[in-house]
Design a protein around this motif. Structure first.
Motif, PDB file in Angstrom:
ATOM      1  N   ARG A   1      53.847  15.907  44.239  1.00  0.00           N
ATOM      2  CA  ARG A   1      52.990  16.157  44.648  1.00  0.00           C
ATOM      3  C   ARG A   1      52.612  17.379  43.941  1.00  0.00           C
ATOM      4  O   ARG A   1      51.497  17.218  43.532  1.00  0.00           O
ATOM      5  CB  ARG A   1      53.602  16.844  46.494  1.00  0.00           C
ATOM      6  CG  ARG A   1      53.651  16.048  47.144  1.00  0.00           C
ATOM      7  CD  ARG A   1      53.945  16.794  48.463  1.00  0.00           C
ATOM      8  NE  ARG A   1      55.472  17.400  48.453  1.00  0.00           N
ATOM      9  CZ  ARG A   1      55.329  18.841  48.538  1.00  0.00           C
ATOM     10  NH1 ARG A   1      54.185  19.417  49.165  1.00  0.00           N
ATOM     11  NH2 ARG A   1      56.462  19.606  49.036  1.00  0.00           N
ATOM     12  N   GLU A   2      53.130  18.012  42.690  1.00  0.00           N
ATOM     13  CA  GLU A   2      52.881  18.629  41.946  1.00  0.00           C
ATOM     14  C   GLU A   2      52.404  17.333  41.027  1.00  0.00           C
ATOM     15  O   GLU A   2      50.851  18.606  40.567  1.00  0.00           O
ATOM     16  CB  GLU A   2      53.965  19.698  41.439  1.00  0.00           C
ATOM     17  CG  GLU A   2      53.594  20.916  40.379  1.00  0.00           C
ATOM     18  CD  GLU A   2      52.392  22.159  41.053  1.00  0.00           C
ATOM     19  OE1 GLU A   2      52.052  22.595  40.208  1.00  0.00           O
ATOM     20  OE2 GLU A   2      51.982  21.422  42.380  1.00  0.00           O
TER      21      GLU A   2
ATOM     22  N   ARG B   1      52.610  25.797  48.411  1.00  0.00           N
ATOM     23  CA  ARG B   1      53.234  24.716  46.744  1.00  0.00           C
ATOM     24  C   ARG B   1      53.951  26.039  46.417  1.00  0.00           C
ATOM     25  O   ARG B   1      55.035  25.714  46.410  1.00  0.00           O
ATOM     26  CB  ARG B   1      51.804  24.230  46.086  1.00  0.00           C
ATOM     27  CG  ARG B   1      52.807  23.375  45.035  1.00  0.00           C
ATOM     28  CD  ARG B   1      53.503  22.688  45.668  1.00  0.00           C
ATOM     29  NE  ARG B   1      52.365  21.792  47.076  1.00  0.00           N
ATOM     30  CZ  ARG B   1      52.275  21.027  46.246  1.00  0.00           C
ATOM     31  NH1 ARG B   1      51.483  20.244  44.538  1.00  0.00           N
ATOM     32  NH2 ARG B   1      51.178  19.991  47.215  1.00  0.00           N
TER      33      ARG B   1
ATOM     34  N   GLU C   1      45.765  26.048  49.368  1.00  0.00           N
ATOM     35  CA  GLU C   1      47.026  24.866  49.439  1.00  0.00           C
ATOM     36  C   GLU C   1      47.679  26.043  48.759  1.00  0.00           C
ATOM     37  O   GLU C   1      49.176  25.616  48.723  1.00  0.00           O
ATOM     38  CB  GLU C   1      47.219  23.832  49.149  1.00  0.00           C
ATOM     39  CG  GLU C   1      46.270  23.268  50.962  1.00  0.00           C
ATOM     40  CD  GLU C   1      46.081  21.904  50.263  1.00  0.00           C
ATOM     41  OE1 GLU C   1      47.303  20.994  49.888  1.00  0.00           O
ATOM     42  OE2 GLU C   1      45.266  21.084  51.075  1.00  0.00           O
TER      43      GLU C   1
ATOM     44  N   LEU D   1      44.916  21.944  43.232  1.00  0.00           N
ATOM     45  CA  LEU D   1      45.371  21.827  44.022  1.00  0.00           C
ATOM     46  C   LEU D   1      44.374  22.907  45.246  1.00  0.00           C
ATOM     47  O   LEU D   1      43.996  24.117  44.761  1.00  0.00           O
ATOM     48  CB  LEU D   1      46.263  22.114  44.916  1.00  0.00           C
ATOM     49  CG  LEU D   1      47.342  22.556  46.072  1.00  0.00           C
ATOM     50  CD1 LEU D   1      47.314  21.316  46.781  1.00  0.00           C
ATOM     51  CD2 LEU D   1      48.513  23.116  45.486  1.00  0.00           C
TER      52      LEU D   1
ATOM     53  N   ASP E   1      60.079  14.697  46.574  1.00  0.00           N
ATOM     54  CA  ASP E   1      58.987  14.927  46.264  1.00  0.00           C
ATOM     55  C   ASP E   1      58.135  15.805  46.170  1.00  0.00           C
ATOM     56  O   ASP E   1      56.830  15.874  45.946  1.00  0.00           O
ATOM     57  CB  ASP E   1      59.010  15.226  47.711  1.00  0.00           C
ATOM     58  CG  ASP E   1      57.954  15.282  48.866  1.00  0.00           C
ATOM     59  OD1 ASP E   1      56.939  14.916  49.041  1.00  0.00           O
ATOM     60  OD2 ASP E   1      57.913  16.673  49.299  1.00  0.00           O
TER      61      ASP E   1
ATOM     62  N   SER F   1      50.822  15.267  40.935  1.00  0.00           N
ATOM     63  CA  SER F   1      48.831  14.116  41.727  1.00  0.00           C
ATOM     64  C   SER F   1      47.909  15.887  41.151  1.00  0.00           C
ATOM     65  O   SER F   1      46.731  15.196  41.170  1.00  0.00           O
ATOM     66  CB  SER F   1      48.827  14.134  42.941  1.00  0.00           C
ATOM     67  OG  SER F   1      49.712  15.215  43.575  1.00  0.00           O
ATOM     68  N   CYS F   2      48.062  16.862  41.411  1.00  0.00           N
ATOM     69  CA  CYS F   2      47.114  18.408  41.527  1.00  0.00           C
ATOM     70  C   CYS F   2      47.410  18.905  40.036  1.00  0.00           C
ATOM     71  O   CYS F   2      46.404  19.114  39.373  1.00  0.00           O
ATOM     72  CB  CYS F   2      47.148  18.696  43.137  1.00  0.00           C
ATOM     73  SG  CYS F   2      48.793  20.358  42.331  1.00  0.00           S
TER      74      CYS F   2
END
Length: 118
Positions: A70-71, A27, A23, A19, A66, A73-74
């Motif tokens: 998202r977490e 998060r 950002e 990430l 959600d 993915s990084c």
């Protein structure tokens, strides 16, 4: 190489996280808010496995799915599983490989601290 680094507000972020640095505080704030709003209890099932007991509202489940998607993915080393064992229960299992136990420790501490602040 360390598995985490300290930011200006003493928060942890794993070095393996992709990430963008700008950002990361956002998060962390999302996770902290989620922990305050949704976590009702926690069990450390093993060094590599944390189970969070969540408010069973449908919106909490949607937010959990959600946020964890998202977490993932990084920070691909996280394995998240949102489950509804029965209509009145919702859990979030978080697993990490042995090399990332310190990250899970920090996540568990943030969840615990946020629940206390609530």
């Amino acid at each position: 190489m360390s598995d985490r680094h300290v930011t200006t507000d003493d928060s942890w972020v794993p070095d393996a996280c992709t990430l963008p640095t700008a950002e990361q505080p956002l998060r962390l704030a999302e996770f902290d808010q989620f922990f305050r709003d949704a976590v009702r209890g926690a069990d450390r099932l093993s060094a590599q496995h944390l189970r969070l007991h969540l408010d069973a509202a449908q919106q909490v489940e949607e937010t959990a799915r959600d946020l964890t998607a998202r977490e993932s993915s990084c920070c691909s080393f996280f394995a998240f599983d949102v489950a509804r064992p029965d209509p009145d229960s919702l859990t979030l299992d978080v697993r990490v490989p042995a090399a990332h136990v310190v990250v899970l420790d920090a996540l568990a501490e943030r969840a615990s601290s946020a629940r206390v602040q609530r």
